[in-house]
Scaffold this motif. Sequence first.
Motif, PDB file in Angstrom:
ATOM      1  N   ASN A  93      33.385  48.444  54.386  1.00  0.00           N
ATOM      2  CA  ASN A  93      34.696  47.899  53.994  1.00  0.00           C
ATOM      3  C   ASN A  93      35.843  48.751  54.543  1.00  0.00           C
ATOM      4  OD1 ASN A  93      33.698  45.692  52.618  1.00  0.00           O
ATOM      5  ND2 ASN A  93      33.520  46.802  50.684  1.00  0.00           N
TER       6      ASN A  93
ATOM      7  N   ILE B 225      29.496  46.655  39.419  1.00  0.00           N
ATOM      8  CA  ILE B 225      30.042  45.295  39.347  1.00  0.00           C
ATOM      9  C   ILE B 225      31.229  45.251  38.380  1.00  0.00           C
ATOM     10  CG2 ILE B 225      29.523  42.887  38.792  1.00  0.00           C
ATOM     11  CD1 ILE B 225      28.015  43.928  41.210  1.00  0.00           C
ATOM     12  N   THR B 226      31.061  45.814  37.186  1.00  0.00           N
ATOM     13  CA  THR B 226      32.148  45.679  36.204  1.00  0.00           C
ATOM     14  C   THR B 226      33.407  46.417  36.671  1.00  0.00           C
ATOM     15  OG1 THR B 226      31.196  47.512  34.954  1.00  0.00           O
ATOM     16  CG2 THR B 226      30.687  45.307  34.181  1.00  0.00           C
TER      17      THR B 226
ATOM     18  N   MET C 294      30.489  50.300  51.013  1.00  0.00           N
ATOM     19  CA  MET C 294      31.866  50.770  50.906  1.00  0.00           C
ATOM     20  C   MET C 294      32.380  51.270  52.256  1.00  0.00           C
ATOM     21  SD  MET C 294      32.963  54.091  48.841  1.00  0.00           S
ATOM     22  CE  MET C 294      32.726  55.079  50.291  1.00  0.00           C
TER      23      MET C 294
ATOM     24  N   ILE D 110      26.990  36.415  41.605  1.00  0.00           N
ATOM     25  CA  ILE D 110      26.428  36.842  40.325  1.00  0.00           C
ATOM     26  C   ILE D 110      26.539  35.717  39.308  1.00  0.00           C
ATOM     27  CG2 ILE D 110      26.676  38.478  38.423  1.00  0.00           C
ATOM     28  CD1 ILE D 110      27.843  40.432  40.562  1.00  0.00           C
TER      29      ILE D 110
ATOM     30  N   TYR E  83      36.960  37.222  37.635  1.00  0.00           N
ATOM     31  CA  TYR E  83      36.540  38.589  37.339  1.00  0.00           C
ATOM     32  C   TYR E  83      36.056  38.719  35.904  1.00  0.00           C
ATOM     33  CZ  TYR E  83      39.485  38.851  41.428  1.00  0.00           C
ATOM     34  OH  TYR E  83      40.042  38.608  42.645  1.00  0.00           O
ATOM     35  N   VAL E  84      36.809  38.116  34.983  1.00  0.00           N
ATOM     36  CA  VAL E  84      36.433  38.231  33.568  1.00  0.00           C
ATOM     37  C   VAL E  84      35.111  37.507  33.314  1.00  0.00           C
ATOM     38  CG1 VAL E  84      37.116  37.646  31.227  1.00  0.00           C
ATOM     39  CG2 VAL E  84      38.807  38.537  32.811  1.00  0.00           C
TER      40      VAL E  84
ATOM     41  N   THR F 166      32.733  37.053  35.387  1.00  0.00           N
ATOM     42  CA  THR F 166      31.638  37.833  35.953  1.00  0.00           C
ATOM     43  C   THR F 166      31.274  38.999  35.040  1.00  0.00           C
ATOM     44  OG1 THR F 166      32.373  37.233  38.134  1.00  0.00           O
ATOM     45  CG2 THR F 166      30.898  39.107  37.987  1.00  0.00           C
ATOM     46  N   ILE F 167      32.293  39.652  34.494  1.00  0.00           N
ATOM     47  CA  ILE F 167      32.013  40.763  33.576  1.00  0.00           C
ATOM     48  C   ILE F 167      31.224  40.250  32.379  1.00  0.00           C
ATOM     49  CG2 ILE F 167      33.084  42.406  31.981  1.00  0.00           C
ATOM     50  CD1 ILE F 167      35.397  42.628  34.013  1.00  0.00           C
TER      51      ILE F 167
ATOM     52  N   GLY G  53      40.544  40.429  49.421  1.00  0.00           N
ATOM     53  CA  GLY G  53      39.691  40.599  48.253  1.00  0.00           C
ATOM     54  C   GLY G  53      38.776  39.420  47.966  1.00  0.00           C
TER      55      GLY G  53
ATOM     56  N   PHE H 283      38.430  53.317  47.053  1.00  0.00           N
ATOM     57  CA  PHE H 283      37.416  53.709  48.021  1.00  0.00           C
ATOM     58  C   PHE H 283      37.661  55.124  48.518  1.00  0.00           C
ATOM     59  CE2 PHE H 283      36.356  49.089  49.304  1.00  0.00           C
ATOM     60  CZ  PHE H 283      35.468  49.018  48.257  1.00  0.00           C
TER      61      PHE H 283
ATOM     62  N   TYR I 113      40.306  44.340  39.958  1.00  0.00           N
ATOM     63  CA  TYR I 113      41.139  43.181  40.257  1.00  0.00           C
ATOM     64  C   TYR I 113      41.887  42.711  39.020  1.00  0.00           C
ATOM     65  CZ  TYR I 113      39.742  43.122  44.996  1.00  0.00           C
ATOM     66  OH  TYR I 113      39.588  43.485  46.294  1.00  0.00           O
ATOM     67  N   VAL I 114      41.232  42.808  37.856  1.00  0.00           N
ATOM     68  CA  VAL I 114      41.949  42.445  36.631  1.00  0.00           C
ATOM     69  C   VAL I 114      43.162  43.365  36.458  1.00  0.00           C
ATOM     70  CG1 VAL I 114      41.791  42.252  34.121  1.00  0.00           C
ATOM     71  CG2 VAL I 114      39.866  41.528  35.537  1.00  0.00           C
TER      72      VAL I 114
ATOM     73  N   ILE J 113      27.997  45.076  48.905  1.00  0.00           N
ATOM     74  CA  ILE J 113      29.402  44.993  48.505  1.00  0.00           C
ATOM     75  C   ILE J 113      30.288  44.984  49.752  1.00  0.00           C
ATOM     76  CG2 ILE J 113      29.042  46.097  46.253  1.00  0.00           C
ATOM     77  CD1 ILE J 113      30.570  48.544  47.467  1.00  0.00           C
TER      78      ILE J 113
ATOM     79  N   TYR K  42      35.131  40.077  47.288  1.00  0.00           N
ATOM     80  CA  TYR K  42      34.705  40.486  45.942  1.00  0.00           C
ATOM     81  C   TYR K  42      34.605  39.282  45.012  1.00  0.00           C
ATOM     82  CZ  TYR K  42      35.636  45.009  47.892  1.00  0.00           C
ATOM     83  OH  TYR K  42      35.607  46.090  48.707  1.00  0.00           O
TER      84      TYR K  42
ATOM     85  N   ILE L 206      34.374  47.009  39.784  1.00  0.00           N
ATOM     86  CA  ILE L 206      35.019  46.239  40.862  1.00  0.00           C
ATOM     87  C   ILE L 206      35.844  45.108  40.252  1.00  0.00           C
ATOM     88  CG2 ILE L 206      34.618  44.592  42.740  1.00  0.00           C
ATOM     89  CD1 ILE L 206      32.278  46.229  43.649  1.00  0.00           C
ATOM     90  N   MET L 207      35.233  44.397  39.310  1.00  0.00           N
ATOM     91  CA  MET L 207      35.928  43.266  38.696  1.00  0.00           C
ATOM     92  C   MET L 207      37.150  43.748  37.904  1.00  0.00           C
ATOM     93  SD  MET L 207      34.235  40.850  39.890  1.00  0.00           S
ATOM     94  CE  MET L 207      32.842  41.045  41.000  1.00  0.00           C
ATOM     95  N   LEU L 208      36.974  44.861  37.178  1.00  0.00           N
ATOM     96  CA  LEU L 208      38.094  45.382  36.390  1.00  0.00           C
ATOM     97  C   LEU L 208      39.237  45.858  37.295  1.00  0.00           C
ATOM     98  CD1 LEU L 208      36.184  47.270  33.564  1.00  0.00           C
ATOM     99  CD2 LEU L 208      37.749  45.354  33.261  1.00  0.00           C
TER     100      LEU L 208
ATOM    101  N   LEU M 259      30.258  48.559  28.244  1.00  0.00           N
ATOM    102  CA  LEU M 259      29.412  47.444  28.664  1.00  0.00           C
ATOM    103  C   LEU M 259      28.092  47.951  29.230  1.00  0.00           C
ATOM    104  CD1 LEU M 259      32.088  45.149  30.330  1.00  0.00           C
ATOM    105  CD2 LEU M 259      30.802  44.662  28.253  1.00  0.00           C
TER     106      LEU M 259
ATOM    107  N   LEU N 223      46.097  42.408  38.492  1.00  0.00           N
ATOM    108  CA  LEU N 223      46.783  41.245  37.947  1.00  0.00           C
ATOM    109  C   LEU N 223      47.554  41.609  36.686  1.00  0.00           C
ATOM    110  CD1 LEU N 223      43.898  38.766  38.699  1.00  0.00           C
ATOM    111  CD2 LEU N 223      46.193  38.599  39.622  1.00  0.00           C
TER     112      LEU N 223
ATOM    113  N   GLY O 192      44.251  33.905  37.537  1.00  0.00           N
ATOM    114  CA  GLY O 192      43.623  34.691  38.592  1.00  0.00           C
ATOM    115  C   GLY O 192      42.530  35.602  38.069  1.00  0.00           C
ATOM    116  N   MET O 193      42.628  35.956  36.797  1.00  0.00           N
ATOM    117  CA  MET O 193      41.635  36.862  36.226  1.00  0.00           C
ATOM    118  C   MET O 193      40.303  36.164  35.942  1.00  0.00           C
ATOM    119  SD  MET O 193      43.802  38.987  33.421  1.00  0.00           S
ATOM    120  CE  MET O 193      45.380  39.728  33.846  1.00  0.00           C
TER     121      MET O 193
ATOM    122  N   LEU P 114      31.325  37.950  45.743  1.00  0.00           N
ATOM    123  CA  LEU P 114      30.319  38.737  45.028  1.00  0.00           C
ATOM    124  C   LEU P 114      30.213  38.243  43.588  1.00  0.00           C
ATOM    125  CD1 LEU P 114      28.644  41.368  45.733  1.00  0.00           C
ATOM    126  CD2 LEU P 114      30.399  42.610  44.486  1.00  0.00           C
ATOM    127  N   ALA P 115      31.387  37.990  42.993  1.00  0.00           N
ATOM    128  CA  ALA P 115      31.412  37.465  41.628  1.00  0.00           C
ATOM    129  C   ALA P 115      30.747  36.096  41.571  1.00  0.00           C
ATOM    130  CB  ALA P 115      32.865  37.372  41.135  1.00  0.00           C
TER     131      ALA P 115
END
Lengths: 311, 366
Positions: free
Chosen positions: A102, B144-145, A99, A240, A284-285, A287-288, A230, B279, B151-152, A42, A233, B147-149, B134, B155, A280-281, A236-237
Motif C-alpha cells: 500500500n 480488521i477492527t 502494508m 468479510i 465499517y460498523v 464489518t466490526i 480507501g 502506516f 475510517y469511522v 490488506i 478497505y 482498519i475499520m475504526l 472486541l 468520518l 458513510g460509516m 476488504l469489508a
Amino acid sequence: MTDFLSQLDPVSLLSITLITATPLVLAAMGGMMCERSGVVNIALEGIMLTGAFIGYGVAFFTHSVWIGLAAAIVSGMLIATLHAVLSISFLVDQIVSGMVINILAVGITGVFYRTYLESATTVGPGTFPHWDVPVLSAIPVIGPIFFQNQFVTYAMLILIFVVHFILFRTVWGLRTRACGEHPRAAETAGINVYFVRYVNVIASGALAGLGGAYFSLQQIGNFLPNMTGGRGYIALAAMIFGKWTPLGAFAASLLFSGSDQVGSRLQSVFHVPIPLQFLGMIPYVLTIIVVAGAMGRAVAPAAVGIPYKKG
Amino acid sequence: MAAAWRGRVVTTVLVPLVSVVCGFLVGAIAIVAAGADPLVAYGALFAGAFTNHNALAETLVSTTPYLGLGLAVALGFRAGLFNIGAEGQFYIGSLAGTFVAYSIHGLPPVLEVPLGLIAGMAGGALWASIAGGLKARFGAHEVITTIMLNYVSFLVASYLVDTKGLMLAPDVSTPRTPDVDPSAVLPVILAGSRLHVGFILALLAVPVVWFLIERTTIGFRLRAVGFSQGAARAAGISVGRTIVLTMALSGALAGFAGIVEVLGVNYHMTDTVAAGYGFDAIAVALLARSNPWGVLPAAFLFGALHNGAGFMQLETQISSDLISIVQASVIIFVAAPVIVGWLFRLRRAPAETVHITQREVDAPVT
C-alpha cells in the motif's frame, strides 16, 4: 408515494449502485482468492491504485483503453507477486507485506504521475464504450440496470460466477480452500501449498488490478493521485461481510455502495438532515459487528495469516 | 556469549542500518526512472531535512508525532497486537484534546496543558479500547477492527468539524475547530522556529514506555501475553484484561501524538484528515524492532524524510511521494532480513523469520 418514487428514481439509483459497486466486488473477490488459500490481503487498496495508474498511463501512451486494461491487470498481478514472494517465500508477516505494498503504491503512482502525466496536455484515452446488450437491454428496469454498462461492470458480473465456480466447484478451488484451512494436511495429501498460494495471490492481483482500471478507464478517463480513496478497505469489508463468498461479497458491495447513493440522494433531493458521514460509516460498523460475531459470525479461513513452512 | 552478543548487534543495529541504505538505493532507482539525478535529489532531501534555514528544527517538529505513534505501535507489538489503528486513535485523541483545550479558559498553563494532553490521551485510549475489548471478548481480529475504526474516526472528525458540526468555529471560511486557549499552547523552545515543548515530552515518553514494558508488572504481563497467550493464562494472567489495557495504552500514546500536534503546531483541527500516519507508525515500529529506544532513530529518520521531501520536490520536480518508496523498501528489507543477507552475503545474517504477533492464538480469550 409515486412522487417520492419518481424523485428517488429507483432504476437509475440501482444502476449507479451496481456501477459504483464494481471495483468493490472485484477487489473483494481478489481478497477472497487470496485469503481462501491462506494469505491475508490488506494490499487491495495499493493493487487497485497501481492498476488504475498503470492502466491509465499505458492507455494514455498507446491511445487504447484496451491495452491499458491489459496493463492494469498485468500490473496488479506483478505487484501481487511481490506480496506473494514476501509473504510466502520470505515468510514476511502478511499484514506487513500488504502494508508495504500500500505504501509502495502511493509512492510509485505519485512519483511517476508527477513526472510523466500531471502536466501532459494531450487528450486522454477516454473511457470504455457503453455497450447495450441486444434484446436484453430493452427489458424495462432490468435492461437499464444490467445490460447498458461498460466493460468492467460486465466483467465483474461474469466473474462473480466464474470465481464462485472455481472456488466451490473445481479441484483447484478445493485445493485452495484446503491450503487456507489446513496447509499441513493439504501438503500431506500431495498439494503443493506454495504453488497454490502463489497462483491465488497473483489471481487476486489480476482481479484487483481490473478493479483499479474501473477508476481511471471506466469512471472518469483520467488518473488522480490516491483516486481509489480507501475503496480497497471497503472491499476488504465487503469480503468479510460477505463471508468470503463471491455472491456474499456482491451483496455486501451493493449494500455499501447503495447506502452511499441513497444517502446522497436523500440529502440532495429531499434535504433529509442525516449527516452523510453516518451513512458513510455503515460498511465499517457492519464489518466490526460481523467480525465480533453478532449477526452470524464471519469465520475466516483457519490458516489465514500464518506463513506456511515446509517440513 | 560473544557470539550471542554479536548476533544481537546484527539484528538490532546492522540489519536496520543496511535496510535503510537499501531503501535509499531502491529510491535512487525510482529517481533515475523519473528522469532525475539521485545525488541531486537526495542532496536536496538532505538540505531540506537538515541544512536549510530552520530545517533541523522542522525535522524535529516532524519527528515528534512519529515518536508517539511509533511507541504506540511498538507497545502493541510487544503484546502480540497489531494496532493498525494508530491513525484513528491519533485523530480521536486530537478531537477530544482540542475540544478540552479550546473550551477551558482562564487557568494557568501548568493546568491547561496537562488537561489538554490528558483529554487527548483519554480519547485515543478509549477509541483503541473498542478494538481491544472486541478482541478480548469476541476474538475479533484487531487488524480488521482497527482498519475499520480508522475510517469511522475520519468520518467522526469530518462530522464534528464539518459545516454544521458541533466543533466548528464560528466565522471561518474553511471548516475548522476554534483555536485552543493560549494557555493550553505548548510553548516554543527554540526562538524563531516552530520547535515546541511537545518534542521534549515525546522524547521523555521513550524511557517511560521502556520502563513500563521492561520494569513493571503491567509490562511483564504484556510481554507474557505477547510471547504465549496459553502460558500467560496458565500463569494466572488475565489475557483479556491485558489485551484491553495494552490497546488502551497504545491508543493513549497515539492520542498523545495527536494532541501534541494540535497544541504545539496547528492550534486547531480541520476536517481534512488521513495524513497516512497509521502506516508510517507501523513502519517506525518495525524499523525500531518494537524496541522503545529504537523508536528514537526510526522516528527521526521518518521525520527527516517527511520534512526534506517538500524541498526535494521543489528543487528537482521529483514528487515528495518518493519517500513512500524509500519507506516501503526499508520495511521490506527489515521484515525480510533474508533478502539483506542474500544481497550482501552477510556471514551471520539472521535467517529466522521476524515474528511480529502471535497469530495462532486468535480464539476468544475470556
